[in-house]
Design a protein around this motif. Structure first.
Motif, PDB file in Angstrom:
ATOM      1  N   LYS A   6       1.029  -1.090  -0.178  1.00 53.20           N
ATOM      2  CA  LYS A   6       0.252   0.095  -0.004  1.00 53.20           C
ATOM      3  C   LYS A   6       1.033   1.285  -0.073  1.00 53.20           C
ATOM      4  O   LYS A   6       1.536   1.354   0.989  1.00 53.20           O
TER       5      LYS A   6
ATOM      6  N   LEU B 240      -2.836   0.140  -4.003  1.00 56.08           N
ATOM      7  CA  LEU B 240      -2.657  -1.190  -3.524  1.00 56.08           C
ATOM      8  C   LEU B 240      -2.150  -2.247  -4.496  1.00 56.08           C
ATOM      9  O   LEU B 240      -2.725  -2.474  -5.459  1.00 56.08           O
TER      10      LEU B 240
ATOM     11  N   ARG C  25      -8.367  -0.365  -4.916  1.00 55.79           N
ATOM     12  CA  ARG C  25      -6.809  -0.666  -5.522  1.00 55.79           C
ATOM     13  C   ARG C  25      -6.192   0.496  -5.874  1.00 55.79           C
ATOM     14  O   ARG C  25      -4.847   0.784  -6.189  1.00 55.79           O
TER      15      ARG C  25
END
Length: 469
Positions: A50, A55, A354
């Motif tokens: 992260k 991510l 994400r």
């Protein structure tokens, strides 16, 4: 009290250690389970990074939910409430061919309408039921199977990109029956793939009419599944369930030898431990080094399993910088297109969380068995080449706002021709070492589901051996 030592803290080792503890308790077996990992963290190639709201998955990004073992493991470990299913976009996959992104057809009408395969190529595919069943005894390569049953164009534009996307492999060297045993079984049982699909579809229809539970027999099926915090959530949860006292990090196992008070002695850079059972959940080459003194024959067979390199490149962009639609899983690229990358996943379209609001995350793969030299390219050259390909394929003219580059010198084991014979040899020689068990993705499947299924088998075998001692 008996002791079982698991070497390797990736998903295979973590799942095996956790299941060993659970099964020992169920069997009323007093068992100390220890897990030794050479790195300073558990997870192996599973790592969810992260950074700045992005991510990035260092390795695999999830698993298909069509196999029961992984879902059951999640349920047992209390991780099922945190599962995250992929968006419907994950069904839409593309192949870049002759300058165009073609959506992979999902049914007969879309296949006929698709321009990915030429009409001569489609006619060749339609002839598949007329192709004689394979009668040879030689371990057939994926390329030979593709040419024989489906034609050269289907091999180049469908099979080869799929092989590079799954295995980062070269179809000219990969074994059909080791990589895709179900496909080999379908030809052997039904005489061809289309014949198998027709007969299985009829059987499925009949089973539904009779109220039976059915599952798809041919395609990969299932929904890609992960966790909101990334797939590393699974390995973190398993590690926590095993417990800090049972997990030792930063310990390099050097060899496994015969024990004095127990069958085996595990020798590491920290000392020695004796064990009643040892599970080696490490890559084939590492396992070979550990077993060289105990069984040189097994070590030699393990060293015959090659590995492909891989460079993973994560690019983050502000959404407005990308003009094209990102409604899909991503795309793969046939080798003949002459691009630098094997393909690109549209990660932020597959799973939520994400990329930051208003941004997207793209993850490209470079290298593999066909381009092993790419692992040595400097970061600047990697970024330059990926940007060039994204400009050609997706029309992205701007540099990325976010970049992460990961290198895997030995990323994915290659099930090359002769793999099944090597496994048979390992099984035969392992009979001389009861309680010594090999597991992981080097043997019968590289996916996360495969690793969990192998961990189930390894833990069952270990418990059975321990009961009989």
């Amino acid at each position: 009290m008996k002791r079982a030592i698991v070497v390797g803290g990736g998903i295979s080792g973590l799942a095996t250690a956790y299941l060993l503890g659970e099964k020992a308790r169920s069997a009323g077996l007093e068992l100390e389970v220890m897990l030794l990992e050479k790195e300073k963290r558990t997870g192996g190639k599973i790592l969810s990074i992260k950074d700045n709201g992005f991510l990035c998955e260092w390795g695999p990004n999830g698993f298909l939910d069509n196999k029961p073992q992984t879902l059951e493991l999640c349920r047992q470990a209390g991780a099922d409430s945190q599962l995250l299913r992929s968006n419907d976009n994950a069904r839409k996959r593309f192949i870049f061919s002759e300058g165009v992104l073609h959506r992979l057809p999902e049914n007969g009408p879309s296949f006929l309408a698709s321009k990915l395969i030429s009409w001569p190529g489609k006619l060749r595919l339609a002839m598949e039921p007329l192709i004689p069943q394979y009668q040879g005894e030689i371990d057939e390569t994926l390329a030979a199977f593709g040419r024989r049953r489906l034609g050269d164009e289907a091999l180049r534009k469908l099979i080869a990109p799929m092989v590079s996307g799954i295995f980062a492999g070269d179809p000219e060297t990969m074994s059909l029956k080791s990589c895709f045993p179900r496909i080999a079984e379908l030809e052997a049982q039904y005489g061809g793939l289309i014949k198998a699909m027709i007969k299985l579809a009829k059987k499925k229809k009949q089973d539904i009419a009779e109220g039976k539970v059915v599952a798809s027999a041919a395609g990969p099926g299932g929904v890609l599944t992960s966790f909101r915090g990334g797939i590393q959530d699974l390995t973190d949860i398993l590690s926590a369930r095993i417990g800090e006292a049972a997990v030792t990090l930063d310990e390099q196992v050097e060899k496994v030898a015969k024990g004095s008070t127990a069958p085996y002695r595990v020798i590491s850079d920290r000392g020695e431990l004796e064990a009643d059972a040892v599970v080696l959940a490490t890559p084939a080459y590492a396992t070979a080094g550990m077993l060289q003194g105990l069984d040189a024959g097994m070590a030699a067979l393990l060293n015959e399993i090659p590995y492909a390199t891989m460079t993973v490149v994560c690019f983050g962009y502000r959404r407005e910088r990308i003009s094209r639609d990102l409604d899909g899983f991503g795309y793969l690229i046939p080798k003949q297109e002459g691009k630098n990358i094997l393909g690109t996943l549209w990660d932020s379209s597959i799973f939520e969380n994400r990329a930051p609001e208003g941004h997207v995350l793209l993850r490209s793969m470079m290298g593999g068995a066909c381009f092993p030299e790419y692992i040595n390219l400097p970061d600047e050259e990697v970024q330059k080449r990926v940007q060039a390909d994204l400009k050609t394929i997706m029309g992205i003219n701007e540099p990325p706002d976010f970049v992460k580059i990961f290198r895997h010198e030995k990323a994915i084991p290659q099930y090359t021709v002769g793999h099944a014979k090597r496994l048979a040899g390992l099984e035969e020689q392992a009979k001389a070492h009861p309680g010594l068990i090999l597991t992981g993705n080097s043997y019968r499947g590289i996916g996360l589901n495969d690793c969990v299924a192998a961990a189930q088998r390894a833990s069952d075998e270990a418990i059975e051996q321990l009961k009989n001692r």
